[in-house]
Design an enzyme around this catalytic site. Structure first.
Site, PDB file in Angstrom:
ATOM      1  N   SER A   2       0.995  -1.174  -0.049  1.00 46.44           N
ATOM      2  CA  SER A   2      -0.141   0.039  -0.004  1.00 46.44           C
ATOM      3  C   SER A   2       0.898   1.234  -0.025  1.00 46.44           C
ATOM      4  CB  SER A   2      -0.816   0.032   1.324  1.00 46.44           C
ATOM      5  OG  SER A   2      -1.455   1.190   1.407  1.00 46.44           O
TER       6      SER A   2
ATOM      7  N   THR B 146      -8.992  -0.903   4.701  1.00 46.26           N
ATOM      8  CA  THR B 146      -8.977  -1.339   3.360  1.00 46.26           C
ATOM      9  C   THR B 146      -9.690  -2.570   3.199  1.00 46.26           C
ATOM     10  OG1 THR B 146      -7.783  -1.122   1.263  1.00 46.26           O
ATOM     11  CG2 THR B 146      -6.447  -1.921   3.126  1.00 46.26           C
TER      12      THR B 146
ATOM     13  N   LYS C   1     -13.885  -3.278   4.817  1.00 46.34           N
ATOM     14  CA  LYS C   1     -14.490  -1.986   4.623  1.00 46.34           C
ATOM     15  C   LYS C   1     -15.823  -1.802   5.192  1.00 46.34           C
ATOM     16  CE  LYS C   1     -12.255   0.998   1.367  1.00 46.34           C
ATOM     17  NZ  LYS C   1     -12.293   1.389   0.233  1.00 46.34           N
TER      18      LYS C   1
ATOM     19  N   ASN D 184     -13.732   3.766   5.371  1.00 44.14           N
ATOM     20  CA  ASN D 184     -12.203   3.727   4.904  1.00 44.14           C
ATOM     21  C   ASN D 184     -11.505   4.316   5.954  1.00 44.14           C
ATOM     22  OD1 ASN D 184     -12.557   6.366   4.182  1.00 44.14           O
ATOM     23  ND2 ASN D 184     -11.256   6.176   2.299  1.00 44.14           N
TER      24      ASN D 184
ATOM     25  N   ASP E  72     -13.835   8.143   0.019  1.00 45.15           N
ATOM     26  CA  ASP E  72     -13.411   7.646  -1.004  1.00 45.15           C
ATOM     27  C   ASP E  72     -14.268   8.435  -2.055  1.00 45.15           C
ATOM     28  OD1 ASP E  72     -11.624   5.593  -0.544  1.00 45.15           O
ATOM     29  OD2 ASP E  72     -13.186   4.256  -0.505  1.00 45.15           O
TER      30      ASP E  72
ATOM     31  N   GLY F 139     -19.126   0.437 -13.339  1.00 46.21           N
ATOM     32  CA  GLY F 139     -18.876  -0.258 -12.104  1.00 46.21           C
ATOM     33  C   GLY F 139     -20.043  -0.641 -11.324  1.00 46.21           C
TER      34      GLY F 139
ATOM     35  N   GLY G 127     -19.147  -2.172  -7.788  1.00 43.15           N
ATOM     36  CA  GLY G 127     -18.682  -2.572  -6.714  1.00 43.15           C
ATOM     37  C   GLY G 127     -18.576  -1.245  -5.596  1.00 43.15           C
TER      38      GLY G 127
ATOM     39  N   ASN H 144     -22.688  -1.750 -15.814  1.00 43.65           N
ATOM     40  CA  ASN H 144     -21.661  -2.513 -15.266  1.00 43.65           C
ATOM     41  C   ASN H 144     -21.604  -4.154 -15.965  1.00 43.65           C
ATOM     42  OD1 ASN H 144     -19.846  -3.502 -13.181  1.00 43.65           O
ATOM     43  ND2 ASN H 144     -21.616  -4.745 -12.121  1.00 43.65           N
TER      44      ASN H 144
END
Ligand code: ATR
Length: 282
Positions: A19, A64, A68, A89, A104, A127, A129, A150
């Site tokens: 990370s 992370t 989460k 997060n 985020d 997306g 997610g 998606n």
């Protein structure tokens, strides 16, 4: 210098080895000359890790994958946007009271707002997610029209319903891009090592479009390179990483994040020095 007064912040996740968060946060502490240190913990049991935050008086944590969502139930308070997203997060420890946040969505919005105004615009968001959900929540709060597409259409539909988006569908609806102002890739497509992939055919990229790819490894994905060639404004994924970290920094320290120092630590790490193969998505 680390001493008895040092305030500790940390990353909790699995894996955490590669990370960039420790680098970004510590660069910020150094730039401001404050007595903080940021370390990472590879954690499998989130409940015990959160007990550890309380027990040790750790000031704050970035959270992370894969914790989460599960982390929420062990906290005392959840910031409303994080509650809506259903994922955090960030954890802030105020004298034993733990509050969960999600930076985020704001991180993504800040990155976009550097190059585009948002209100009244139409966004096609690819997306289904957690990243797409956090971004969609933020966009809707800004008065943006959002269409979620998606690969798994059902997930797009659920996400759209949750945030009250204007539309949703599968990747067979990419022609929605022709009437959009902003296109966001919130999938992992294009991320190292499959850097040759793009989820959007190049001929759908028109020059009135701002294109934001949340993938930051490589820094310029195939999607962004093609968007640039087609005359689109582009937003790099690393900016979202930077701004979500800056949001956390401000929650941990109560101070304005020193963005130039944090950005230069991040871009240096991305561009050289470290093996690109080793970066995680976050
Ligand atoms: P995150 O929390 O970062 O959003 P995630 O929940 O694993 O991560 O979601 C990854 C996203 O990338 C999903 O939208 C996924 O599509 P599906 O919901 O259909 O799985 C998308 N994705 C990953 N690989 C893909 C591919 N090869 N083509 C299209 N979409 C892809």
């Amino acid at each position: 210098m680390i001493n008895a007064d040092t305030k500790i912040c940390c990353l909790i996740g699995d894996p955490v080895e590669h990370s960039l968060s420790p680098l970004i946060h510590n660069a910020g502490y150094q730039a401001l000359g404050i007595n903080y240190a940021y370390v990472s913990f590879r954690v499998s049991d989130i409940k015990r890790a959160i007990e550890g935050i309380r027990g040790l008086g750790i000031r704050g944590a970035s959270v992370t994958i894969p914790h989460k969502i599960k982390a929420l139930k062990y906290l005392d308070k959840i910031d409303p946007p994080a509650e809506k997203i259903g994922a955090i997060n960030t954890i802030v420890n105020d004298d034993g009271v733990l509050t969960g946040y999600n930076t985020d969505g704001d991180g993504a919005l800040q990155a976009l707002e550097e190059v585009a105004t948002l209100k009244g615009k139409k966004v096609v968001l690819i997306g289904g997610g957690g990243a797409a959900l956090a971004i969609a929540c933020g966009l809707k709060a800004k008065g943006v029209k959002v269409v979620v597409l998606n690969r798994t259409e059902e997930k797009a539909g659920k996400l759209a319903e949750k945030v009250n988006a204007e539309g949703s569908g599968g990747l067979n609806k990419l022609s929605e891009i022709s009437s959009a102002d902003i296109l966001i890739n919130a999938t992992s497509v294009g991320m190292w090592p499959k850097t040759g992939q793009s989820i959007i055919p190049k001929d759908l990229l028109h020059n009135r479009l701002t294109v934001f790819d949340i993938v930051y490894n490589p820094r310029e994905t195939r999607l962004l390179a093609e968007a640039r060639e087609r005359g689109c404004a582009i937003v790099y994924g690393y900016k979202m990483l930077l701004y979500q970290a800056a949001g956390q920094f401000e929650l941990f320290t109560g101070l304005k994040a020193p963005l130039p120092a944090m950005e230069s630590a991040l871009t240096q790490a991305l561009e050289g020095g470290r093996d690109a193969a080793h970066f995680d998505r976050r």
